[in-house]
Scaffold this motif. Structure first.
Motif, mmCIF file in Angstrom:
data_model
loop_
_atom_site.group_PDB
_atom_site.id
_atom_site.type_symbol
_atom_site.label_atom_id
_atom_site.label_comp_id
_atom_site.label_asym_id
_atom_site.label_seq_id
_atom_site.Cartn_x
_atom_site.Cartn_y
_atom_site.Cartn_z
ATOM 1 N N LEU A 26 0.805 -1.219 0.000
ATOM 2 C CA LEU A 26 0.000 0.000 0.000
ATOM 3 C C LEU A 26 0.838 1.269 0.000
ATOM 4 O O LEU A 26 0.396 2.319 -0.463
ATOM 5 C CB LEU A 26 -0.919 0.001 1.228
ATOM 6 C CG LEU A 26 -1.864 -1.204 1.349
ATOM 7 C CD1 LEU A 26 -2.669 -1.090 2.633
ATOM 8 C CD2 LEU A 26 -2.791 -1.303 0.149
ATOM 9 N N ALA A 27 2.030 1.186 0.542
ATOM 10 C CA ALA A 27 2.912 2.349 0.617
ATOM 11 C C ALA A 27 4.323 1.835 0.825
ATOM 12 O O ALA A 27 4.511 0.709 1.305
ATOM 13 C CB ALA A 27 2.496 3.255 1.783
ATOM 14 N N GLU A 39 -2.616 -7.030 8.134
ATOM 15 C CA GLU A 39 -2.244 -5.663 7.800
ATOM 16 C C GLU A 39 -0.910 -5.348 8.455
ATOM 17 O O GLU A 39 -0.634 -5.835 9.544
ATOM 18 C CB GLU A 39 -3.323 -4.718 8.342
ATOM 19 C CG GLU A 39 -3.302 -3.334 7.746
ATOM 20 C CD GLU A 39 -4.262 -2.385 8.463
ATOM 21 O OE1 GLU A 39 -4.865 -1.543 7.795
ATOM 22 O OE2 GLU A 39 -4.380 -2.480 9.704
ATOM 23 N N THR A 44 1.308 -1.897 9.477
ATOM 24 C CA THR A 44 1.289 -0.429 9.534
ATOM 25 C C THR A 44 2.587 0.087 10.141
ATOM 26 O O THR A 44 3.336 -0.659 10.768
ATOM 27 C CB THR A 44 0.122 0.087 10.400
ATOM 28 O OG1 THR A 44 0.292 -0.418 11.731
ATOM 29 C CG2 THR A 44 -1.225 -0.378 9.872
ATOM 30 N N VAL A 89 0.315 4.723 9.030
ATOM 31 C CA VAL A 89 0.267 4.484 7.582
ATOM 32 C C VAL A 89 0.210 2.982 7.335
ATOM 33 O O VAL A 89 1.050 2.238 7.842
ATOM 34 C CB VAL A 89 1.526 5.069 6.890
ATOM 35 C CG1 VAL A 89 1.515 4.771 5.399
ATOM 36 C CG2 VAL A 89 1.629 6.564 7.146
ATOM 37 N N ARG A 129 -6.719 2.025 -0.160
ATOM 38 C CA ARG A 129 -5.602 2.915 -0.501
ATOM 39 C C ARG A 129 -5.847 3.458 -1.905
ATOM 40 O O ARG A 129 -5.992 2.703 -2.856
ATOM 41 C CB ARG A 129 -4.289 2.122 -0.459
ATOM 42 C CG ARG A 129 -3.084 2.806 -1.081
ATOM 43 C CD ARG A 129 -2.576 3.962 -0.228
ATOM 44 N NE ARG A 129 -1.259 4.404 -0.671
ATOM 45 C CZ ARG A 129 -1.059 5.276 -1.684
ATOM 46 N NH1 ARG A 129 -2.067 5.768 -2.357
ATOM 47 N NH2 ARG A 129 0.165 5.629 -2.012
ATOM 48 N N SER A 130 -5.927 4.758 -1.998
ATOM 49 C CA SER A 130 -6.220 5.388 -3.277
ATOM 50 C C SER A 130 -4.981 6.104 -3.807
ATOM 51 O O SER A 130 -4.403 6.937 -3.116
ATOM 52 C CB SER A 130 -7.353 6.399 -3.058
ATOM 53 O OG SER A 130 -7.577 7.124 -4.229
ATOM 54 N N THR A 176 -5.666 1.801 -7.234
ATOM 55 C CA THR A 176 -6.460 1.886 -6.010
ATOM 56 C C THR A 176 -6.659 0.476 -5.470
ATOM 57 O O THR A 176 -7.027 -0.427 -6.222
ATOM 58 C CB THR A 176 -7.835 2.527 -6.305
ATOM 59 O OG1 THR A 176 -7.631 3.874 -6.739
ATOM 60 C CG2 THR A 176 -8.718 2.543 -5.071
#
Lengths: 127, 127, 127, 127
Positions: free
Chosen positions: B70-71, B97, B99, B107, D86-87, D92
């Motif tokens: 996601l990041a 998940e 983070t 995040v 998450r965009s 996305t």
């Protein structure tokens, strides 16, 4: 990859092979290699396979991947293969596999389907 | 998990939290944590979450999982959470998940959907 | 499958081929076949492929699958192939693909990786 | 969606709900709704959820998705929810779910994790 004792075995356009060996600190509770370890190497093989078809100067990031464990990762030496199934300007779809030799025959231990993204300039996943 | 510097943070029925910290040897070419490292810990969190709802003496194996990055995994300390979505006698579906804290806010860096299998007696993946 | 205008094309042990044709009511907003339609047929091909290696009287259920869209599903006739990668007593891992003919060559439009479960007696997903 | 008897139930920024009802021609061999049908609707809910956060004039395509079947799709009315996790500008990541009411309580029947792509100009999957 150094932590995993992995080495690039072969690179051809659209296909990359990475070999790695069993190390005791990478085993999980049942005594075989942790799924995450095999996944890491398969992910790298797929990433490099995607990169092998991109123009110079482009980077690659894993967007997502899915793996199935096919057999317990018992073995001394493992071979991870990443192969490009569909190459696009932004996204590349790859198939990955990890195998080992057991009693003289090849046993598939992991199957991966992955999406890689070309990174031109600033790197940002899910961008 | 020791190699990854990870530690069990919290275990409740159906949910497990594992914390781990950034280590230089686990970074990939862009300088952030390798996808496989985050995946390993998320997989473990999901596996333990599944195990937390099984009867004593039962083992657990990862059948398959799928992750989205996601990041970029930039950060000092990461939190992996595994949560049981559907618990069955043989198969358990989990959501995971990872983070990190960045500039005072949480995040999400990885999202996982996984299938775990209860192992009673002899362990065999894809059995 | 009738709703989708699909027909079993070939069944061999561990591999099943289903053919289906484009129908206007199955298209999505961009004018090509909805991802879900192609997924349904690929899922069926994988399910039948898994079933083809099970003993008589056993049923099969989809535990999970993951698909990548490889190209827009533009075409008149599509071929979905399901192939067993790893067959176990309870779980079977399959690879699926949907292709079409375009300008005289085969174009892959969907890639699937799926887990099927043998059902003996009472059917329950995620059991 | 018309073929599936589905209707948009609610659209808010980043979350879309689609309702659909059981129809006999969509059942599979065990008498419950085909996995592909539920997947189609969940995919649509995720696609619209992604679209709801994009600027006007942009289209959306499914890059890939993964689903777990959580329970047999027995029921009269189903609710598919797609939610943006998450965009990004190009990609996305969405989470999807299909539920039904059974004996007065909500039962989750499908869990999805999906990647959607914004299409600006010419549409091409895996581009």
């Amino acid at each position: 990859m150094t932590t995993l004792g992995a080495a690039l075995e072969r690179v051809s356009p659209g296909e990359v092979v990475i070999a790695f060996t069993h190390r005791d600190e990478l085993t999980q509770q049942h005594g075989f290699l942790h799924a995450g370890v095999m996944t890491s190497v398969a992910d790298s093989a797929c990433g490099y396979a995607a990169l092998s078809l991109m123009e110079p100067g482009v980077g690659v990031l894993s967007v997502e991947f899915k793996v199935n464990m096919l057999a317990p990762a018992v073995g001394e030496r493992f071979i991870a293969t990443g192969r490009v199934v569909r190459s696009g300007r932004t996204l590349t779809v790859c198939a990955g596999e990890v195998t080992t030799e057991r009693d003289g025959r090849t046993v598939a231990v992991l199957l991966m389907q992955a999406t890689m993204m070309a990174v031109r300039g600033k790197a940002e996943v899910a961008d």
